[in-house]
Design a protein around this motif. Structure first.
Motif, PDB file in Angstrom:
ATOM      1  N   ALA A  89       0.814  -1.219   0.000  1.00 54.58           N
ATOM      2  CA  ALA A  89       0.000   0.000   0.000  1.00 54.58           C
ATOM      3  C   ALA A  89       0.844   1.265   0.000  1.00 54.58           C
ATOM      4  O   ALA A  89       0.335   2.353  -0.278  1.00 54.58           O
ATOM      5  N   ASP A  90       2.118   1.159   0.292  1.00 54.60           N
ATOM      6  CA  ASP A  90       2.974   2.337   0.443  1.00 54.60           C
ATOM      7  C   ASP A  90       2.971   3.275  -0.764  1.00 54.60           C
ATOM      8  O   ASP A  90       2.782   4.477  -0.596  1.00 54.60           O
ATOM      9  N   PRO A  91       3.158   2.794  -1.992  1.00 58.63           N
ATOM     10  CA  PRO A  91       3.148   3.716  -3.133  1.00 58.63           C
ATOM     11  C   PRO A  91       1.813   4.455  -3.286  1.00 58.63           C
ATOM     12  O   PRO A  91       1.794   5.650  -3.585  1.00 58.63           O
ATOM     13  N   ALA A  92       0.733   3.773  -3.038  1.00 61.86           N
ATOM     14  CA  ALA A  92      -0.586   4.423  -3.159  1.00 61.86           C
ATOM     15  C   ALA A  92      -0.773   5.481  -2.083  1.00 61.86           C
ATOM     16  O   ALA A  92      -1.307   6.567  -2.349  1.00 61.86           O
ATOM     17  N   LEU A  93      -0.327   5.203  -0.876  1.00 65.97           N
ATOM     18  CA  LEU A  93      -0.435   6.189   0.198  1.00 65.97           C
ATOM     19  C   LEU A  93       0.456   7.400  -0.062  1.00 65.97           C
ATOM     20  O   LEU A  93       0.067   8.534   0.202  1.00 65.97           O
ATOM     21  N   ALA A  94       1.649   7.160  -0.583  1.00 64.16           N
ATOM     22  CA  ALA A  94       2.549   8.265  -0.909  1.00 64.16           C
ATOM     23  C   ALA A  94       1.921   9.163  -1.973  1.00 64.16           C
ATOM     24  O   ALA A  94       1.992  10.399  -1.889  1.00 64.16           O
TER      25      ALA A  94
END
Length: 75
Positions: A5-10
């Motif tokens: 999920a990290d890229p989407a949250l960034a």
């Protein structure tokens, strides 16, 4: 799951800042992120946002690596 999920949250953080949408933290899901994930997001933050993250970190987990990175960016 957190890493996936990290890229989407960034990206959500960038869009929120661009739209000037207020939030309690400049970094989405801050409390759930690892120190490495938080540090990777500091680059896009303004000085005011960095100070807000520093305050949140001091009040929370107080991770030295994050606080140190913020201090470097504020100099």
């Amino acid at each position: 799951a957190r890493d996936a999920a990290d890229p989407a949250l960034a990206e959500a953080d960038k869009l929120r800042r661009r739209a000037a949408v207020a939030s309690s933290s400049p970094i989405t899901a801050y409390d759930q992120l690892t120190a490495a994930q938080v540090k990777s997001r500091l680059t896009d933050l303004s000085a005011a946002e960095l100070r807000r993250v520093r305050t949140l970190e001091k009040q929370g987990k107080a991770r030295k690596s994050i606080l140190s990175e913020i201090e470097k960016k504020l100099k």
